[in-house]
Design a protein around this motif. Structure first.
Motif, PDB file in Angstrom:
ATOM      1  N   ALA A   1       0.833  -1.207   0.000  1.00 42.25           N
ATOM      2  CA  ALA A   1       0.000   0.000   0.000  1.00 42.25           C
ATOM      3  C   ALA A   1       0.868   1.258   0.000  1.00 42.25           C
ATOM      4  CB  ALA A   1      -0.924  -0.007   1.218  1.00 42.25           C
ATOM      5  N   LEU A   2       2.039   1.162   0.622  1.00 41.55           N
ATOM      6  CA  LEU A   2       2.940   2.312   0.676  1.00 41.55           C
ATOM      7  C   LEU A   2       3.839   2.413  -0.561  1.00 41.55           C
ATOM      8  CD1 LEU A   2       3.964   2.068   4.448  1.00 41.55           C
ATOM      9  CD2 LEU A   2       2.439   3.761   3.405  1.00 41.55           C
ATOM     10  N   GLY A   3       3.643   1.471  -1.506  1.00 36.52           N
ATOM     11  CA  GLY A   3       4.351   1.570  -2.770  1.00 36.52           C
ATOM     12  C   GLY A   3       5.600   0.708  -2.878  1.00 36.52           C
ATOM     13  N   TYR A   4       5.898  -0.100  -1.862  1.00 41.62           N
ATOM     14  CA  TYR A   4       7.050  -1.008  -1.954  1.00 41.62           C
ATOM     15  C   TYR A   4       6.677  -2.195  -2.837  1.00 41.62           C
ATOM     16  CZ  TYR A   4       9.289   1.527   1.854  1.00 41.62           C
ATOM     17  OH  TYR A   4       9.871   2.507   2.618  1.00 41.62           O
ATOM     18  N   ASP A   5       7.503  -2.464  -3.835  1.00 42.41           N
ATOM     19  CA  ASP A   5       7.187  -3.542  -4.775  1.00 42.41           C
ATOM     20  C   ASP A   5       7.620  -4.887  -4.184  1.00 42.41           C
ATOM     21  OD1 ASP A   5       6.316  -4.880  -6.950  1.00 42.41           O
ATOM     22  OD2 ASP A   5       7.885  -4.164  -8.315  1.00 42.41           O
ATOM     23  N   VAL A   6       6.855  -5.325  -3.184  1.00 45.79           N
ATOM     24  CA  VAL A   6       7.182  -6.569  -2.484  1.00 45.79           C
ATOM     25  C   VAL A   6       6.412  -7.713  -3.132  1.00 45.79           C
ATOM     26  CG1 VAL A   6       6.978  -7.788  -0.289  1.00 45.79           C
ATOM     27  CG2 VAL A   6       7.610  -5.363  -0.315  1.00 45.79           C
ATOM     28  N   ASP A   7       7.154  -8.741  -3.544  1.00 44.17           N
ATOM     29  CA  ASP A   7       6.521  -9.911  -4.147  1.00 44.17           C
ATOM     30  C   ASP A   7       5.960 -10.815  -3.038  1.00 44.17           C
ATOM     31  OD1 ASP A   7       6.190 -11.788  -6.533  1.00 44.17           O
ATOM     32  OD2 ASP A   7       7.318 -13.029  -5.120  1.00 44.17           O
ATOM     33  N   ALA A   8       4.696 -11.167  -3.169  1.00 38.70           N
ATOM     34  CA  ALA A   8       4.032 -11.938  -2.106  1.00 38.70           C
ATOM     35  C   ALA A   8       4.720 -13.287  -1.879  1.00 38.70           C
ATOM     36  CB  ALA A   8       2.560 -12.138  -2.446  1.00 38.70           C
TER      37      ALA A   8
END
Ligand SMILES: [Mg+2]
Length: 267
Positions: free
Chosen positions: A76-83
């Motif tokens: 939500a904060l824009g970090y491109d974290v892969d699930a």
């Protein structure tokens, strides 16, 4: 998945389906798994996102409170974290040996005639590993998990394009009802989280708070451990209106059956 239910749906119970949370519901919060989980999230925040170690714990708490999970908050904060990467660290590094086989739970699940479904915020790999450790992986008809609630996450053009959906959001509850096609009025939902129980109540499910002895407003039942289900909710096995009056023998037989489920295996 094939259920190990005792028999066909022949019971006169008011419940057709049992919807179980997994973590801290099917096994105790005292295993130490929860502590490891927190450490793994902190490690992820440091290793993959570059946050300082001394800020990781407070950030984890903040993200959980505001967004429901660190993964949801980071995206939500824009970090491109892969699930998948997140789950490989946060769940993949858990000390699964701390989850012990639970023959009493297996016995309990096998003795029920209802459809049994797992409804967890965790990813499918974690769910299968935990269920296998407990020795109950063949006792469920269906698993509703992170991937069920978030099917399009990997296709997002931006990290915040699709918000991560988790219990207790109303969307998560609707997805679970849609995917399982249960009748909420005839489904018992068991979860250790009071907010999840409230969300379950809001969509019409019957609710049982696990890990607590005192009911919350939205909980129809409360039990210290899931293995007390037969004592707290005998209606899963016995229709409370059955045998009113004459049928003492059948009632006694049913009570004996419940007693045998409650007796720890090996006792
Ligand atoms: Mg839980």
């Amino acid at each position: 998945m094939e259920s190990c239910s005792k028999s066909a749906r022949e019971s006169s119970s008011p419940f057709d389906s049992l919807l179980f949370d997994l973590d801290d519901t099917l096994y105790s919060s005292k295993t130490g798994i929860g502590e490891s989980l927190k450490k793994n999230i902190d490690d992820f925040l440091v290793e993959r996102c570059g946050f300082p170690l001394d800020k990781a714990s407070s950030l984890r708490v903040e993200l959980f409170k505001k967004y429901g999970s660190s993964l949801a908050g980071l995206r939500a904060l824009g970090y491109d974290v892969d699930a998948d990467d997140y789950h490989s660290v946060v769940h993949g590094r858990l000390p699964y040996h701390l989850i012990k086989p639970d023959p009493q739970l297996r016995n309990l699940l096998r003795s029920t005639a209802q459809r049994k479904i797992i409804f967890t915020n965790s990813d499918r790999t974690h769910a299968m590993r935990a269920l296998k450790r407990l020795g109950v992986e063949d006792c469920f008809d269906q698993i509703v998990c992170f991937e069920t609630m978030n099917p399009n996450l990997s296709e997002a053009a931006r990290p915040d394009e699709f918000p991560v959906v988790l219990k207790p959001s109303p969307e998560a509850m609707q997805i679970a009802l849609r995917e399982t096609r249960v009748d909420p009025r005839r489904t018992l939902f068991l979860d250790d989280n009071v907010r999840n129980i409230a969300a379950g109540k809001a969509v019409g499910l019957r609710t049982a708070l696990v890990g607590k002895t005192v009911k919350t407003k939205e909980a129809d039942y409360a039990m210290d451990t899931v293995n007390n289900l037969p004592k707290v909710v005998p209606e899963v096995w016995v229709n409370p209106t059955d045998g009113a009056g004459s049928d003492q023998i059948i009632n006694t037989a049913r009570n004996n059956e419940i007693d045998s489920i409650l007796t720890p295996v090996g006792a």
